[in-house]
Design an enzyme around this catalytic site. Structure first.
Site, PDB file in Angstrom:
ATOM      1  N   SER A 126       0.795  -1.231   0.000  1.00 54.51           N
ATOM      2  CA  SER A 126       0.000   0.000   0.000  1.00 54.51           C
ATOM      3  C   SER A 126       0.825   1.277   0.000  1.00 54.51           C
ATOM      4  O   SER A 126       0.294   2.348  -0.272  1.00 54.51           O
ATOM      5  CB  SER A 126      -0.948   0.014   1.204  1.00 54.51           C
ATOM      6  OG  SER A 126      -0.221   0.119   2.410  1.00 54.51           O
TER       7      SER A 126
ATOM      8  N   LYS B  91       0.819   4.820   6.826  1.00 52.72           N
ATOM      9  CA  LYS B  91       0.248   5.625   5.738  1.00 52.72           C
ATOM     10  C   LYS B  91       0.880   7.016   5.763  1.00 52.72           C
ATOM     11  O   LYS B  91       1.588   7.379   6.697  1.00 52.72           O
ATOM     12  CB  LYS B  91      -1.281   5.768   5.901  1.00 52.72           C
ATOM     13  CG  LYS B  91      -2.065   4.478   5.991  1.00 52.72           C
ATOM     14  CD  LYS B  91      -2.097   3.707   4.689  1.00 52.72           C
ATOM     15  CE  LYS B  91      -2.902   2.410   4.827  1.00 52.72           C
ATOM     16  NZ  LYS B  91      -2.760   1.541   3.637  1.00 52.72           N
TER      17      LYS B  91
END
Length: 297
Positions: A78, A147
């Site tokens: 990701s 993230k």
């Protein structure tokens, strides 16, 4: 008994000193060279000291993990190409102790806000559990994610299909970190949204392979990550050696328009502070004048 003529008596010598021959009061060592020193202390064997050294090393490792830096393993794609699956990153856990808060553009590790990760448990042996506890090995069961912070409390953030991510109305140039071939948000447009105070809006760099804030808007937290869930900022790619490097904040987040929300709050706070600073001496002057008038009347 009469002393024998020509032989000094016990306790004296011809020069008038004491009878100790060592000269240092150490018990008269007669070793060659006349050093007169006692036997040195016997050192512990290496094998007896080894457990102590290991214990100290483990304590230091635990303290470093708790207060300074911690290593994390990247389990997914990701955050490509910034981070690859299997990379090890070092996370700064020290600066939050001094009041530092996550900022736009930083890559952060945070605990699962609730429902972002599956509940499946991975079996770990005793050695794996021990090493992960002291920070020498990442735990397979840690509910942590990594993230990039796109917006912070007070910001307005949005992204329309075929468009760019905008923070406080300013478009971000994400070409330096967005995964090649990805669009900023075509798979999941969102906003405009206002980020609540104390919360973060986060997204993965591999947009079309990241279940980030966009995909959790229907959950209790609205897709926002509470700041208290943040473990720390990822500052270094430490392993493999060929991918070693720092992780600075991209220049696009330095645009004045991006931080316009924070700047807009400053003018309202500054006059209040200046007014308070000016009011204090005025009140003190008025009080002194009143007291002098009362004492003189």
């Amino acid at each position: 008994m009469e002393p024998v003529p020509g032989v000094p008596s016990s306790g004296t010598d011809p020069g008038g000193g004491t009878g100790d021959t060592g000269g240092d009061g150490g018990g008269g060592d007669s070793s060659p060279g006349g050093a007169g020193k006692g036997k040195g202390k016997k050192h512990r064997s290496f094998w007896k000291e080894l457990p102590i050294l290991i214990g100290i090393a483990l304590i230091l490792a635990l303290l470093i993990k708790t207060f300074l830096v911690q290593a994390f393993s990247i389990p997914s794609d990701s955050m490509q190409d910034t981070l690859q699956r299997g990379d090890r990153v070092l996370v700064d856990k020290l600066t939050p102790w001094f009041g530092s808060e996550p900022d736009r553009g930083e890559v952060v590790v945070f605990h699962d806000p609730g429902g972002w990760l599956p509940e499946a448990q991975v079996d770990e042996n005793v050695v794996q559990k021990a090493l992960s506890f002291i920070g020498l090995m990442p735990s397979a069961n840690e509910k942590d994610l990594i993230k990039r912070v796109i917006a912070v409390g007070g910001d307005r953030v949005e992204c329309k299909k075929n468009g760019k991510v905008k923070v406080n109305g300013t478009a971000l140039d994400e070409s330096s970190y967005l995964y090649p071939g990805n669009t900023p948000c075509d798979d999941k447009p969102f906003g405009p949204l206002k980020v609540p105070d104390g919360k973060l809006w986060v997204m993965g760099d591999h947009r079309q392979d990241s279940l980030d804030s966009r995909y959790h808007q229907n959950q209790a937290g609205g897709g926002f990550v509470p700041e208290e869930k943040v473990v720390g900022r990822a500052i270094v790619k430490a392993w493999p050696i060929g991918r070693w490097g720092t992780m600075p904040v991209p220049d696009t987040y330095d645009q004045k328009g991006v931080s316009a929300q924070a700047a807009a709050l400053a003018p309202t706070a500054a006059p209040a502070a200046l007014g308070l600073a000016g009011a204090v001496p005025l009140v003190l002057w008025h009080r002194r004048r009143r007291e002098s008038t009362t004492s003189g009347g």
